[in-house]
Design an enzyme around this catalytic site. Structure first.
Site, PDB file in Angstrom:
ATOM      1  N   SER A  10       0.820  -1.215   0.000  1.00  0.00           N
ATOM      2  CA  SER A  10       0.000   0.000   0.000  1.00  0.00           C
ATOM      3  C   SER A  10       0.854   1.265   0.000  1.00  0.00           C
ATOM      4  O   SER A  10       0.354   2.348  -0.266  1.00  0.00           O
ATOM      5  CB  SER A  10      -0.946   0.016   1.197  1.00  0.00           C
ATOM      6  OG  SER A  10      -0.281   0.438   2.354  1.00  0.00           O
ATOM      7  N   LYS A  48       1.039   4.318   6.967  1.00  0.00           N
ATOM      8  CA  LYS A  48       0.289   5.200   6.061  1.00  0.00           C
ATOM      9  C   LYS A  48       0.783   6.638   6.155  1.00  0.00           C
ATOM     10  O   LYS A  48       1.462   7.020   7.095  1.00  0.00           O
ATOM     11  CB  LYS A  48      -1.205   5.184   6.453  1.00  0.00           C
ATOM     12  CG  LYS A  48      -1.932   3.854   6.232  1.00  0.00           C
ATOM     13  CD  LYS A  48      -2.355   3.684   4.788  1.00  0.00           C
ATOM     14  CE  LYS A  48      -3.231   2.458   4.605  1.00  0.00           C
ATOM     15  NZ  LYS A  48      -2.580   1.198   5.030  1.00  0.00           N
TER      16      LYS A  48
END
Lengths: 205, 205
Positions: free
Chosen positions: B123, B164
């Site tokens: 990701s 993230k």
DNA sequence: TGTATTAGAGTACATTTGTTTTAATTGTGA
DNA sequence: TCACAATTAAAACAAATGTACTCTAATACA
């Protein structure tokens, strides 16, 4: 391996081991037995000797007999960073496990003759090597043993030093970027000087 | 700074300095004066004392007076890797310059309480953080001081630990992947525990 | 050339330090 | 409680080691 159990170390042994690791992290040299004695609140060197002996037998430390301050932590010279677990970078679910490993950067750093290069440009972006990254390289002894797909830094006369995938097909050398915007470079073996093989990538943010 | 000039060191001083660095790289502890004496082919400790003094005055080394084997290389504790120049990873032309810097990985490693995480998934691929990479993290003291765009590892209840981009807009926390295939996560500040802030990326090939 | 500066040899000394030994202490299990 | 083992204290020793000092040789410089 960090604080809690440490395999089969006694409480006292573990306390000493942790203290030594911290001392060496701070001062970058081994403590003396009498320093450890003081730190452990003891009044004679004998217990320290005993604990050191046990730590040595169990493979945690080593030293040069008779030589002052020659202790060293076995197999984790420095640069050991505790690995706290893994993170999902997708959709995976994972929690912090306890510390069970250590990232041993020094394992790579210990190699002789390695050198670093600053990456300039984005031709290796698909290999996740970005502009500004540092690449740690190992000198290439003989170019014949290079395997296809290895990332190498090569000196191409008239083109300069470049970081590319290495491929060999039918006595021709191909240096391919990891970015479709760049064309592969085709060369004869004698026209290229290989400088290093990629060992690791380091990016400081 | 490596072999050739070394600022304003005399030949003898430089030779000793290089030897000490290599010794400490091999044995991970300081040599004694008499060892240096032997290595330099001298027959008395006095010249070594003199050279050490000069090296200290010029800021290359330091030690604890009176204590055996407490030498240390100043400001380059370990993990210094010579930077040989930069490589083109594009179309740029650049040649190997001489060694002028050193990649000081220990600068990051010296920070206290840092930890490493294994990256799981893709990701963050557009931030050039790939599956299997190790990320070095620094604990976050207060989440309020986090700046938008920082890469963090956060513990989201029910979702696990994830790596993230951090964004804050109107009292809402957004954790965004660097991969369009993943949707941003929207949270309240009290629903997330930030564990670390990205310091560096390490990839061993 | 002569003098001042520096580097090295040689020596000596005090401290640091690893090691050994013996006795006292503590803990443990029968 | 008693015996046995492990831990610690205490003291002493020898080797390793940093440091200081004097003297000599080399070097630089005016």
């Amino acid at each position: 391996m960090n604080s809690s159990d440490n395999n089969n170390l006694s409480e006292a042994q573990n306390e000493l081991y942790i203290w030594i690791k911290n001392y060496m992290k701070d001062f970058h040299h081994s403590p003396s037995i009498r320093q450890m004695m003081q730190a452990m609140g003891l009044k004679s060197p004998a217990p320290i000797q005993s604990r050191l002996k046990h730590l040595q037998q169990k493979g945690f430390i080593s030293w040069q007999e008779g030589k002052a301050r020659t202790l060293q932590i076995v197999d984790e010279v420095l640069g050991g960073v505790p690995i706290m677990g893994s993170v999902a970078a997708g959709g995976l679910i994972e929690t912090f496990s306890d510390v069970n490993e250590e990232l041993d950067i020094s394992e790579v750093l210990k190699k002789k003759d390695i050198f670093a290069l600053t990456v300039n440009g984005d031709s290796m972006i698909d290999a996740c090597i970005a502009h500004g990254d540092m690449v740690l390289m190992e000198p290439i002894k003989d170019a014949y043993s290079l395997r296809n797909g290895t990332i190498v830094s090569a000196m191409v006369p008239g083109l300069g030093t470049t970081l590319k995938y290495f491929f060999k097909r039918e006595n021709k050398i191909f240096l391919e970027a990891a970015n479709p915007a760049y064309e592969p470079i085709e060369l004869n073996l004698e026209d290229v000087v290989f400088q290093g093989r990629l060992l690791a990538v380091w990016r400081k943010v």
